[in-house]
Design a protein around this motif. Structure first.
Motif, short mmCIF file in Angstrom:
data_model
loop_
_atom_site.label_atom_id
_atom_site.label_comp_id
_atom_site.label_asym_id
_atom_site.label_seq_id
_atom_site.Cartn_x
_atom_site.Cartn_y
_atom_site.Cartn_z
N VAL A 46 27.55 26.38 19.42
CA VAL A 46 26.81 25.90 20.59
C VAL A 46 26.36 24.47 20.34
CG1 VAL A 46 24.81 26.24 22.09
CG2 VAL A 46 25.98 28.22 21.13
N LEU A 47 26.68 23.59 21.28
CA LEU A 47 26.24 22.20 21.24
C LEU A 47 25.35 21.99 22.44
CD1 LEU A 47 26.49 19.30 20.10
CD2 LEU A 47 28.43 19.00 21.64
N TRP A 48 24.14 21.53 22.19
CA TRP A 48 23.19 21.31 23.28
C TRP A 48 23.20 19.84 23.68
CZ3 TRP A 48 21.16 25.14 25.96
CH2 TRP A 48 21.14 26.40 25.39
N ASN A 49 23.40 19.59 24.97
CA ASN A 49 23.31 18.27 25.56
C ASN A 49 22.10 18.32 26.49
OD1 ASN A 49 23.68 15.77 26.62
ND2 ASN A 49 25.57 16.23 27.72
N GLY A 50 20.93 18.02 25.95
CA GLY A 50 19.69 18.24 26.69
C GLY A 50 19.47 19.73 26.78
N ASN A 51 19.35 20.26 27.99
CA ASN A 51 19.20 21.71 28.17
C ASN A 51 20.51 22.37 28.58
OD1 ASN A 51 19.38 20.77 30.76
ND2 ASN A 51 17.63 21.91 31.54
N ARG A 52 21.60 21.62 28.52
CA ARG A 52 22.92 22.11 28.91
C ARG A 52 23.72 22.52 27.66
NH1 ARG A 52 27.54 18.38 31.68
NH2 ARG A 52 29.13 19.98 31.77
N ALA A 53 24.15 23.76 27.64
CA ALA A 53 24.91 24.27 26.50
C ALA A 53 26.39 24.00 26.70
CB ALA A 53 24.68 25.77 26.36
N LEU A 54 27.04 23.56 25.63
CA LEU A 54 28.48 23.40 25.59
C LEU A 54 29.00 24.27 24.46
CD1 LEU A 54 28.69 19.52 25.95
CD2 LEU A 54 29.14 21.21 27.73
N ILE A 55 30.18 24.82 24.64
CA ILE A 55 30.79 25.70 23.64
C ILE A 55 31.84 24.91 22.87
CG2 ILE A 55 32.14 27.81 23.28
CD1 ILE A 55 29.38 28.36 24.39
N LYS A 56 31.70 24.88 21.54
CA LYS A 56 32.74 24.28 20.70
C LYS A 56 33.87 25.29 20.62
CE LYS A 56 29.36 21.80 17.92
NZ LYS A 56 28.80 21.67 16.55
N ARG A 57 34.96 24.98 21.30
CA ARG A 57 36.03 25.93 21.54
C ARG A 57 36.58 26.58 20.28
NH1 ARG A 57 41.25 25.43 21.25
NH2 ARG A 57 41.11 23.19 21.04
N GLU A 58 37.03 25.79 19.31
CA GLU A 58 37.65 26.35 18.12
C GLU A 58 36.66 27.13 17.27
OE1 GLU A 58 39.78 23.33 15.98
OE2 GLU A 58 41.29 23.14 17.54
N GLN A 59 35.43 26.65 17.16
CA GLN A 59 34.42 27.36 16.38
C GLN A 59 34.05 28.68 17.05
OE1 GLN A 59 31.20 24.67 15.58
NE2 GLN A 59 32.41 23.45 14.18
#
Length: 71
Positions: A46-59
């Motif tokens: 999980v990568l947080w950009n402020g309060n927006r979560a992004l998923i690191k695809r390969e991980q």
């Protein structure tokens, strides 16, 4: 291509996915994925950009492979 157009990468080439993209890519419902990310907010995928979560695809793929039990 004009200066305003943005080249979009296919999902399988992106480093991070939005929750909508990850939901479609992994075949997981958006609400279930959002809840899962909230419960696992400190995981490496999980990568947080402020309060927006992004998923690191390969991980996330590696995490899912290691956590899934198939009968």
């Amino acid at each position: 291509m004009s200066g305003n157009e943005k080249k979009e990468l296919p999902w399988w080439q992106k480093y991070t996915l939005t929750l909508n993209e990850a939901s479609e890519y992994f075949g997981i419902g958006y609400k279930k994925l959002k809840l899962f990310v909230q419960e696992h907010s400190d995981e490496d995928f999980v990568l947080w950009n402020g309060n927006r979560a992004l998923i690191k695809r390969e991980q996330f793929e590696k995490y899912m492979d290691s956590q899934m039990n198939v009968i």
